[in-house]
Scaffold this motif. Structure first.
Motif, PDB file in Angstrom:
ATOM      1  N   GLU A 122       0.842  -1.198   0.000  1.00 58.78           N
ATOM      2  CA  GLU A 122       0.000   0.000   0.000  1.00 58.78           C
ATOM      3  C   GLU A 122       0.879   1.251   0.000  1.00 58.78           C
ATOM      4  OE1 GLU A 122      -3.106  -0.093  -0.442  1.00 58.78           O
ATOM      5  OE2 GLU A 122      -3.660  -2.158   0.065  1.00 58.78           O
ATOM      6  N   THR A 123       0.262   2.392  -0.219  1.00 61.90           N
ATOM      7  CA  THR A 123       0.992   3.656  -0.245  1.00 61.90           C
ATOM      8  C   THR A 123       1.529   4.003   1.145  1.00 61.90           C
ATOM      9  OG1 THR A 123      -0.315   4.518  -2.079  1.00 61.90           O
ATOM     10  CG2 THR A 123       0.807   6.132  -0.702  1.00 61.90           C
ATOM     11  N   VAL A 124       2.774   4.460   1.193  1.00 66.54           N
ATOM     12  CA  VAL A 124       3.418   4.850   2.450  1.00 66.54           C
ATOM     13  C   VAL A 124       3.895   6.292   2.316  1.00 66.54           C
ATOM     14  CG1 VAL A 124       5.180   4.289   4.154  1.00 66.54           C
ATOM     15  CG2 VAL A 124       4.167   2.468   2.755  1.00 66.54           C
ATOM     16  N   ASN A 125       3.618   7.100   3.332  1.00 65.12           N
ATOM     17  CA  ASN A 125       3.947   8.528   3.293  1.00 65.12           C
ATOM     18  C   ASN A 125       4.757   8.964   4.501  1.00 65.12           C
ATOM     19  OD1 ASN A 125       2.095   9.298   0.963  1.00 65.12           O
ATOM     20  ND2 ASN A 125       0.613   8.454   2.400  1.00 65.12           N
ATOM     21  N   LEU A 126       5.612   9.956   4.294  1.00 60.57           N
ATOM     22  CA  LEU A 126       6.319  10.642   5.373  1.00 60.57           C
ATOM     23  C   LEU A 126       5.763  12.054   5.434  1.00 60.57           C
ATOM     24  CD1 LEU A 126       8.700  10.689   7.449  1.00 60.57           C
ATOM     25  CD2 LEU A 126      10.121  11.573   5.579  1.00 60.57           C
ATOM     26  N   THR A 127       5.357  12.485   6.621  1.00 61.76           N
ATOM     27  CA  THR A 127       4.753  13.806   6.768  1.00 61.76           C
ATOM     28  C   THR A 127       5.379  14.570   7.925  1.00 61.76           C
ATOM     29  OG1 THR A 127       3.022  12.969   8.237  1.00 61.76           O
ATOM     30  CG2 THR A 127       2.521  13.014   5.884  1.00 61.76           C
ATOM     31  N   GLU A 128       5.327  15.897   7.814  1.00 63.59           N
ATOM     32  CA  GLU A 128       5.753  16.788   8.891  1.00 63.59           C
ATOM     33  C   GLU A 128       4.602  17.711   9.254  1.00 63.59           C
ATOM     34  OE1 GLU A 128       9.204  18.934   7.635  1.00 63.59           O
ATOM     35  OE2 GLU A 128      10.588  17.372   8.318  1.00 63.59           O
ATOM     36  N   LEU A 129       4.680  18.258  10.472  1.00 66.34           N
ATOM     37  CA  LEU A 129       3.687  19.231  10.925  1.00 66.34           C
ATOM     38  C   LEU A 129       4.152  20.628  10.543  1.00 66.34           C
ATOM     39  CD1 LEU A 129       1.040  19.395  12.691  1.00 66.34           C
ATOM     40  CD2 LEU A 129       2.553  20.003  14.586  1.00 66.34           C
ATOM     41  N   ASP A 130       3.239  21.405   9.960  1.00 62.91           N
ATOM     42  CA  ASP A 130       3.522  22.802   9.635  1.00 62.91           C
ATOM     43  C   ASP A 130       2.314  23.624  10.038  1.00 62.91           C
ATOM     44  OD1 ASP A 130       4.985  25.005   8.580  1.00 62.91           O
ATOM     45  OD2 ASP A 130       3.739  24.928   6.779  1.00 62.91           O
ATOM     46  N   GLY A 131       2.444  24.379  11.134  1.00 64.84           N
ATOM     47  CA  GLY A 131       1.294  25.067  11.671  1.00 64.84           C
ATOM     48  C   GLY A 131       0.299  24.044  12.193  1.00 64.84           C
ATOM     49  N   ALA A 158      -4.170  18.697  10.316  1.00 63.35           N
ATOM     50  CA  ALA A 158      -3.584  17.636  11.145  1.00 63.35           C
ATOM     51  C   ALA A 158      -4.633  16.892  11.956  1.00 63.35           C
ATOM     52  CB  ALA A 158      -2.519  18.227  12.068  1.00 63.35           C
ATOM     53  N   PHE A 159      -5.636  17.618  12.471  1.00 63.94           N
ATOM     54  CA  PHE A 159      -6.596  16.984  13.384  1.00 63.94           C
ATOM     55  C   PHE A 159      -7.391  15.868  12.710  1.00 63.94           C
ATOM     56  CE2 PHE A 159      -9.589  19.802  11.278  1.00 63.94           C
ATOM     57  CZ  PHE A 159     -10.796  19.115  11.346  1.00 63.94           C
ATOM     58  N   ALA A 160      -7.508  15.920  11.366  1.00 64.45           N
ATOM     59  CA  ALA A 160      -8.360  14.966  10.664  1.00 64.45           C
ATOM     60  C   ALA A 160      -7.580  13.812  10.041  1.00 64.45           C
ATOM     61  CB  ALA A 160      -9.150  15.690   9.570  1.00 64.45           C
ATOM     62  N   THR A 161      -6.290  13.729  10.307  1.00 63.25           N
ATOM     63  CA  THR A 161      -5.457  12.706   9.666  1.00 63.25           C
ATOM     64  C   THR A 161      -4.749  11.843  10.699  1.00 63.25           C
ATOM     65  OG1 THR A 161      -3.454  14.072   9.579  1.00 63.25           O
ATOM     66  CG2 THR A 161      -5.024  14.294   7.747  1.00 63.25           C
ATOM     67  N   ALA A 162      -4.452  10.619  10.309  1.00 67.72           N
ATOM     68  CA  ALA A 162      -3.712   9.730  11.211  1.00 67.72           C
ATOM     69  C   ALA A 162      -2.304  10.250  11.499  1.00 67.72           C
ATOM     70  CB  ALA A 162      -3.670   8.318  10.630  1.00 67.72           C
ATOM     71  N   PRO A 163      -1.518  10.669  10.481  1.00 69.54           N
ATOM     72  CA  PRO A 163      -0.183  11.188  10.807  1.00 69.54           C
ATOM     73  C   PRO A 163      -0.233  12.460  11.644  1.00 69.54           C
ATOM     74  CG  PRO A 163      -0.651  11.443   8.459  1.00 69.54           C
ATOM     75  CD  PRO A 163      -1.711  10.555   9.026  1.00 69.54           C
ATOM     76  N   GLY A 164      -1.238  13.310  11.396  1.00 64.41           N
ATOM     77  CA  GLY A 164      -1.371  14.517  12.210  1.00 64.41           C
ATOM     78  C   GLY A 164      -1.614  14.185  13.667  1.00 64.41           C
ATOM     79  N   ASP A 233      16.982  14.348  20.758  1.00 69.25           N
ATOM     80  CA  ASP A 233      16.395  14.628  22.080  1.00 69.25           C
ATOM     81  C   ASP A 233      15.008  14.025  22.245  1.00 69.25           C
ATOM     82  OD1 ASP A 233      18.613  15.920  22.988  1.00 69.25           O
ATOM     83  OD2 ASP A 233      17.848  17.946  22.645  1.00 69.25           O
ATOM     84  N   ASN A 234      14.712  13.013  21.429  1.00 67.85           N
ATOM     85  CA  ASN A 234      13.441  12.283  21.518  1.00 67.85           C
ATOM     86  C   ASN A 234      12.221  13.167  21.288  1.00 67.85           C
ATOM     87  OD1 ASN A 234      12.339   9.671  21.817  1.00 67.85           O
ATOM     88  ND2 ASN A 234      11.617  10.176  23.874  1.00 67.85           N
ATOM     89  N   HIS A 235      12.386  14.218  20.488  1.00 67.22           N
ATOM     90  CA  HIS A 235      11.264  15.073  20.123  1.00 67.22           C
ATOM     91  C   HIS A 235      10.625  14.543  18.842  1.00 67.22           C
ATOM     92  CE1 HIS A 235      13.267  18.598  22.442  1.00 67.22           C
ATOM     93  NE2 HIS A 235      12.442  17.905  23.213  1.00 67.22           N
ATOM     94  N   VAL A 236       9.296  14.543  18.789  1.00 68.31           N
ATOM     95  CA  VAL A 236       8.618  14.070  17.590  1.00 68.31           C
ATOM     96  C   VAL A 236       8.895  15.038  16.446  1.00 68.31           C
ATOM     97  CG1 VAL A 236       6.427  15.223  18.176  1.00 68.31           C
ATOM     98  CG2 VAL A 236       6.438  13.250  16.629  1.00 68.31           C
ATOM     99  N   VAL A 237       9.319  14.501  15.305  1.00 63.10           N
ATOM    100  CA  VAL A 237       9.692  15.347  14.169  1.00 63.10           C
ATOM    101  C   VAL A 237       8.857  15.071  12.924  1.00 63.10           C
ATOM    102  CG1 VAL A 237      12.070  15.696  14.948  1.00 63.10           C
ATOM    103  CG2 VAL A 237      11.514  13.728  13.482  1.00 63.10           C
ATOM    104  N   ALA A 238       8.197  13.928  12.878  1.00 57.18           N
ATOM    105  CA  ALA A 238       7.444  13.557  11.684  1.00 57.18           C
ATOM    106  C   ALA A 238       6.547  12.377  12.015  1.00 57.18           C
ATOM    107  CB  ALA A 238       8.403  13.206  10.539  1.00 57.18           C
ATOM    108  N   ALA A 239       5.858  11.896  11.009  1.00 61.77           N
ATOM    109  CA  ALA A 239       5.051  10.680  11.150  1.00 61.77           C
ATOM    110  C   ALA A 239       5.107   9.918   9.837  1.00 61.77           C
ATOM    111  CB  ALA A 239       3.611  11.013  11.509  1.00 61.77           C
ATOM    112  N   VAL A 240       4.975   8.617   9.936  1.00 62.16           N
ATOM    113  CA  VAL A 240       4.919   7.762   8.752  1.00 62.16           C
ATOM    114  C   VAL A 240       3.566   7.063   8.766  1.00 62.16           C
ATOM    115  CG1 VAL A 240       6.096   5.873   9.971  1.00 62.16           C
ATOM    116  CG2 VAL A 240       6.038   5.891   7.463  1.00 62.16           C
ATOM    117  N   ASN A 241       2.935   6.970   7.605  1.00 60.22           N
ATOM    118  CA  ASN A 241       1.617   6.334   7.569  1.00 60.22           C
ATOM    119  C   ASN A 241       1.463   5.430   6.361  1.00 60.22           C
ATOM    120  OD1 ASN A 241       1.105   8.724   5.726  1.00 60.22           O
ATOM    121  ND2 ASN A 241      -0.908   7.739   5.648  1.00 60.22           N
TER     122      ASN A 241
END
Length: 279
Positions: A122-131, A158-164, A233-241
Motif C-alpha cells: 500500500e501507499t506509504v507517506n512521510l509527513t511533517e507538521l507545519d502550523g 492535522a486533526f483529521a489525519t492519522a499522521p497529524g 532529544d526524543n522530540h517528535v519530528v514527523a510521522a509515517v503512515n
C-alpha cells in the motif's frame, strides 16, 4: 474568513500563521506582500486575474499590481496577454525541491518507506507538521488508483489525519493545546471528527496504542494508520503512515495487519532521524 465578495469570485484566502516575537526594525513588509501573493496562488491553484489576486490576498490593487509585476519579472509567475491571468511558473518548484534536498531525514528514511510499501503493498507517506497542517514530504505509492489523491507538498488539517494525530499526541501538552485552539474542526467528509472532546479522546488512544487510525476523515475511501517518528532529544519530528482503500480494508484489518508494520518502521526511522539535529 472570506467576505461575500470573495465568495462570489470563488477565490480562497491563503492560510494565515501567527507572527511570533516580530522585531519591526528588521521585518520587511515588502517581502511579506510578495510571499502573501505566492501563498494566494497556493490556495487557488489556477490562473487568476489581478482583481482575483487582490481580493484573495487582501492587498489593494495598486500593491497587488506591483507585486505581480515583480514576481513576473523574476520568473516566478507567467502572464497571459489574452486572458490577462497570472499563473505560477515552473521556477516556483525550486523552493520546495530545495527544502526536500536540504532535509536529511527525507533521504535517510526513504529505504524504510520502500520496506513498508513492500510489506504492505500500500501507499506509504512521510509527513511533517507545519502550523496546524501536515504536509507530505516523501512517499512511495501503491499501484492503486488511491495513490493519485495525494502528492508531495499536499497539505491536510492535522486533526483529521492519522499522521497529524500521531504527531499531535506526542508533542508537549502546551504545544498540543495551542494546536487544538487553532484547529477549526471543520468537517472534510461526513466521517470527520468535528469536536475538541472527540479529538482529545483520540489523541489519548494514540498515546496508549502507539499509533493512530483515521477512517475516511480526510479523504473518502481512505483508511490510514500512522506512527510518530522521534528525532534528536526524543522530540517528535514527523510521522509515517500507510494509506489503504476501504474497498480492500476495514479498520479492524488495518489495525491488525498494517498498524504493526507502521509502528516497527517508525521505530527504525526514529533511530535514523535521531542522528540529525535540526534547527
Amino acid at each position: 474568513m472570506l467576505d461575500n465578495r470573495t465568495r462570489k469570485m470563488g477565490v480562497n484566502s491563503p492560510a494565515t500563521f501567527a507572527k511570533i516575537n516580530i522585531d519591526e526594525r528588521l521585518y520587511l513588509g515588502t517581502i511579506e506582500k510578495g510571499l502573501l501573493v505566492l501563498d494566494t496562488f497556493c490556495a487557488n491553484p489556477r490562473p487568476m486575474t489581478l482583481a482575483e489576486v487582490s481580493e484573495a490576498s487582501g492587498l489593494n490593487k495598486s500593491a497587488t499590481q506591483r507585486v505581480l509585476y515583480t514576481l513576473r519579472a523574476l520568473r516566478y509567475l507567467t502572464h497571459s496577454e489574452t486572458t490577462r491571468q497570472y499563473s505560477l511558473s515552473a521556477r516556483t518548484m525550486d523552493i520546495g525541491n530545495a527544502y526536500l534536498r536540504s532535509n536529511p531525514i527525507v533521504e535517510a528514511t526513504f529505504p524504510y518507506l520502500l520496506e513498508a510499501n513492500k510489506r504492505s503493498q500500500e501507499t506509504v507517506n512521510l509527513t511533517e507538521l507545519d502550523g496546524s497542517d501536515i504536509i507530505y514530504i516523501s512517499r512511495v505509492p501503491s499501484r492503486s488508483v488511491m495513490s493519485s489523491y495525494v502528492t508531495i507538498g499536499t497539505r491536510l488539517p492535522a486533526f483529521a489525519t492519522a499522521p497529524g494525530r500521531a504527531i499531535m499526541a506526542n508533542l508537549s501538552p502546551s504545544v498540543t493545546e495551542d494546536l487544538l485552539k487553532t484547529s477549526d474542526f471543520a468537517a472534510i467528509t461526513p466521517y470527520t471528527i468535528t469536536t475538541r472532546h472527540e479529538l482529545v479522546d483520540e489523541l489519548e488512544k494514540v498515546r496508549r496504542k502507539g499509533f493512530a487510525i483515521a477512517n475516511q476523515e480526510a479523504m473518502l475511501g481512505d483508511i490510514s494508520t500512522a506512527a510518530p517518528i522521534f528525532g534528536y532529544d526524543n522530540h517528535v519530528v514527523a510521522a509515517v503512515n500507510i494509506a489503504a482503500s476501504t474497498a480492500n480494508w476495514t479498520v479492524e484489518k488495518v489495525e491488525a495487519e498494517l498498524s504493526p508494520i507502521i509502528v516497527e518502521i517508525a521505530r527504525q526511522m526514529s533511530k535514523v532521524a535521531s542522528q540529525y539535529r535540526r534547527p
